[in-house]
Motif scaffolding. Structure first.
Motif, mmCIF file in Angstrom:
data_model
loop_
_atom_site.group_PDB
_atom_site.id
_atom_site.type_symbol
_atom_site.label_atom_id
_atom_site.label_comp_id
_atom_site.label_asym_id
_atom_site.label_seq_id
_atom_site.Cartn_x
_atom_site.Cartn_y
_atom_site.Cartn_z
ATOM 1 N N ALA A 119 31.135 50.572 34.695
ATOM 2 C CA ALA A 119 31.353 50.582 36.143
ATOM 3 C C ALA A 119 32.717 50.010 36.502
ATOM 4 O O ALA A 119 33.304 50.372 37.524
ATOM 5 N N GLY A 120 33.233 49.118 35.689
ATOM 6 C CA GLY A 120 34.508 48.459 35.929
ATOM 7 C C GLY A 120 34.708 47.365 34.906
ATOM 8 O O GLY A 120 33.937 47.253 33.941
ATOM 9 N N ALA A 121 35.734 46.558 35.110
ATOM 10 C CA ALA A 121 36.063 45.508 34.145
ATOM 11 C C ALA A 121 36.419 44.216 34.860
ATOM 12 O O ALA A 121 37.014 44.236 35.947
ATOM 13 N N VAL A 122 36.075 43.110 34.224
ATOM 14 C CA VAL A 122 36.403 41.771 34.723
ATOM 15 C C VAL A 122 37.058 41.005 33.577
ATOM 16 O O VAL A 122 36.495 40.912 32.480
ATOM 17 N N VAL A 123 38.245 40.463 33.830
ATOM 18 C CA VAL A 123 39.042 39.830 32.777
ATOM 19 C C VAL A 123 39.390 38.401 33.194
ATOM 20 O O VAL A 123 39.804 38.163 34.334
ATOM 21 N N PHE A 124 39.264 37.486 32.249
ATOM 22 C CA PHE A 124 39.664 36.100 32.469
ATOM 23 C C PHE A 124 40.869 35.809 31.580
ATOM 24 O O PHE A 124 40.746 35.678 30.366
ATOM 25 N N GLY A 125 42.052 35.756 32.181
ATOM 26 C CA GLY A 125 43.281 35.503 31.452
ATOM 27 C C GLY A 125 43.787 36.742 30.728
ATOM 28 O O GLY A 125 43.686 36.817 29.498
ATOM 29 N N TYR A 126 44.316 37.697 31.467
ATOM 30 C CA TYR A 126 44.810 38.919 30.830
ATOM 31 C C TYR A 126 46.125 38.625 30.095
ATOM 32 O O TYR A 126 47.034 37.997 30.671
ATOM 33 N N PRO A 127 46.273 39.097 28.855
ATOM 34 C CA PRO A 127 47.532 38.894 28.121
ATOM 35 C C PRO A 127 48.569 39.953 28.516
ATOM 36 O O PRO A 127 48.782 40.927 27.801
ATOM 37 N N PHE A 128 49.179 39.752 29.661
ATOM 38 C CA PHE A 128 50.159 40.723 30.153
ATOM 39 C C PHE A 128 51.314 40.918 29.178
ATOM 40 O O PHE A 128 51.892 41.990 29.101
ATOM 41 N N HIS A 129 51.643 39.870 28.427
ATOM 42 C CA HIS A 129 52.704 39.940 27.419
ATOM 43 C C HIS A 129 52.509 38.788 26.446
ATOM 44 O O HIS A 129 51.814 37.808 26.752
ATOM 45 N N PRO A 130 53.086 38.851 25.245
ATOM 46 C CA PRO A 130 53.027 37.688 24.354
ATOM 47 C C PRO A 130 53.783 36.519 24.978
ATOM 48 O O PRO A 130 54.777 36.720 25.685
ATOM 49 N N PRO A 131 53.349 35.290 24.731
ATOM 50 C CA PRO A 131 54.059 34.135 25.293
ATOM 51 C C PRO A 131 55.535 34.138 24.906
ATOM 52 O O PRO A 131 55.888 34.354 23.744
ATOM 53 N N GLN A 196 39.386 21.802 36.281
ATOM 54 C CA GLN A 196 39.014 23.018 35.555
ATOM 55 C C GLN A 196 37.626 23.517 35.936
ATOM 56 O O GLN A 196 37.413 24.723 36.070
ATOM 57 N N ASP A 197 36.690 22.607 36.116
ATOM 58 C CA ASP A 197 35.351 23.044 36.508
ATOM 59 C C ASP A 197 35.392 23.807 37.827
ATOM 60 O O ASP A 197 34.719 24.835 37.984
ATOM 61 N N ALA A 198 36.184 23.295 38.769
ATOM 62 C CA ALA A 198 36.308 23.981 40.053
ATOM 63 C C ALA A 198 36.993 25.330 39.883
ATOM 64 O O ALA A 198 36.618 26.320 40.530
ATOM 65 N N ASN A 199 37.995 25.386 39.011
ATOM 66 C CA ASN A 199 38.679 26.659 38.762
ATOM 67 C C ASN A 199 37.739 27.686 38.143
ATOM 68 O O ASN A 199 37.739 28.866 38.525
ATOM 69 N N LEU A 200 36.942 27.263 37.157
ATOM 70 C CA LEU A 200 36.001 28.172 36.522
ATOM 71 C C LEU A 200 34.947 28.651 37.509
ATOM 72 O O LEU A 200 34.580 29.838 37.524
ATOM 73 N N ALA A 201 34.466 27.738 38.340
ATOM 74 C CA ALA A 201 33.465 28.114 39.330
ATOM 75 C C ALA A 201 34.035 29.112 40.335
ATOM 76 O O ALA A 201 33.360 30.072 40.722
ATOM 77 N N ALA A 202 35.282 28.888 40.755
ATOM 78 C CA ALA A 202 35.910 29.807 41.703
ATOM 79 C C ALA A 202 36.103 31.186 41.082
ATOM 80 O O ALA A 202 35.906 32.219 41.743
ATOM 81 N N ALA A 203 36.485 31.220 39.807
ATOM 82 C CA ALA A 203 36.641 32.505 39.121
ATOM 83 C C ALA A 203 35.297 33.206 38.980
ATOM 84 O O ALA A 203 35.201 34.432 39.164
ATOM 85 N N ASP A 205 32.708 32.821 40.984
ATOM 86 C CA ASP A 205 32.375 33.288 42.338
ATOM 87 C C ASP A 205 33.016 34.636 42.613
ATOM 88 O O ASP A 205 32.367 35.584 43.087
ATOM 89 N N ARG A 206 34.310 34.712 42.319
ATOM 90 C CA ARG A 206 35.060 35.937 42.608
ATOM 91 C C ARG A 206 34.568 37.087 41.745
ATOM 92 O O ARG A 206 34.425 38.221 42.225
ATOM 93 N N ALA A 207 34.293 36.808 40.472
ATOM 94 C CA ALA A 207 33.844 37.867 39.573
ATOM 95 C C ALA A 207 32.467 38.388 39.963
ATOM 96 O O ALA A 207 32.232 39.608 39.972
ATOM 97 N N ALA A 208 31.549 37.488 40.275
ATOM 98 C CA ALA A 208 30.201 37.910 40.653
ATOM 99 C C ALA A 208 30.229 38.749 41.922
ATOM 100 O O ALA A 208 29.529 39.771 42.027
ATOM 101 N N ALA A 209 31.025 38.332 42.890
ATOM 102 C CA ALA A 209 31.149 39.108 44.123
ATOM 103 C C ALA A 209 31.785 40.468 43.855
ATOM 104 O O ALA A 209 31.387 41.484 44.437
ATOM 105 N N PHE A 210 32.774 40.504 42.968
ATOM 106 C CA PHE A 210 33.457 41.756 42.634
ATOM 107 C C PHE A 210 32.484 42.759 42.013
ATOM 108 O O PHE A 210 32.618 43.970 42.221
ATOM 109 N N MET A 211 31.494 42.247 41.282
ATOM 110 C CA MET A 211 30.506 43.121 40.656
ATOM 111 C C MET A 211 29.320 43.417 41.569
ATOM 112 O O MET A 211 28.279 43.884 41.116
ATOM 113 N N GLY A 212 29.481 43.139 42.849
ATOM 114 C CA GLY A 212 28.484 43.559 43.822
ATOM 115 C C GLY A 212 27.533 42.500 44.271
ATOM 116 O O GLY A 212 26.557 42.803 44.986
ATOM 117 N N GLY A 213 27.779 41.267 43.927
ATOM 118 C CA GLY A 213 26.898 40.196 44.331
ATOM 119 C C GLY A 213 27.307 39.601 45.677
ATOM 120 O O GLY A 213 28.265 40.043 46.304
#
Length: 217
Positions: A119-131, A196-203, A205-213
């Protein structure tokens, strides 16, 4: 080597509104702290999460030998096998996603979908390029995306900082969620005042909503 049915599942308390196959990054297994925490957070938000390991990581676990990641065709073949296996028991739309390299492979599946099609994709930390090599972008397949993609990216991720990604020609199918002062694991610096806990929770939240929640924030 695990069979496609060798999965780690995190189920919500009620009926899920979506199912997500979550692939690990290049250097850490499916039960790493990041993967375990994100899967639990998503399950708490109504998403059933299935984690799996690519063949090289399964060998590393079984043999104790640090093997490098397989080439993309082999990674994609493993991901596709898991997708076909999970499709028979998924509830709600079936999404693919992952951390870093796993998320990149998920977008490749979405750009050249087989059967079933995600249906779609959800990514946490996309490797847009090598560091340190912003000129070597990993965007060639983005114009071929056949469904929506959410990327939750740390603002100072060395694989694609906010100011770098702002200059990329990204397709309309792709949505970016910037995580405050986050690194590749979405972790902020102490001096930023972030957590970090707040950052993970916010991500999550956004991912679950993006998938229709429901929208939490």
């Amino acid at each position: 080597m695990p069979e496609p049915s060798a999965l780690l599942w995190d189920h919500p308390e009620g009926a899920p509104h979506a199912t997500l196959i979550l692939a690990h990054g290049a250097g850490a297994p499916m039960d790493s702290p990041f993967m375990a925490r994100m899967a639990a957070l998503l399950a708490a938000r109504g998403v059933a999460v299935a984690r799996f390991e690519f063949d090289y990581m399964a060998r590393r676990r079984a043999e104790g030998v640090k093997a490098p990641p397989d080439r993309a065709p082999k990674l994609l073949a493993r991901f596709q096998a898991v997708l076909e296996d999970v499709a028979g028991r998924a509830q709600g739309p079936l999404w693919v996603g992952g951390k870093s390299m796993g998320g990149r492979m998920a977008t490749h599946l979405l750009a050249a979908p087989g059967t079933p099609a995600p249906a779609g994709a959800v990514v946490f930390g996309y490797p847009f390029h090598p560091p340190g090599k912003p000129e070597r972008t990993r965007l060639d397949h983005f114009p071929d995306l056949t469904g929506p993609v959410l990327i939750c990216q740390g603002e100072r991720d060395p694989f694609g900082k906010r100011e770098e990604v702002a200059g990329y020609p990204l397709p309309a199918a792709l949505t970016l969620h910037w995580v405050f002062d986050g690194d590749h694991d979405l972790k902020p610096r102490k001096r930023s005042g972030g957590d970090q806990d707040a950052n993970l929770a916010a991500a999550a939240d956004r991912a679950a909503a993006f998938m229709g929640g429901p929208v939490f924030r």
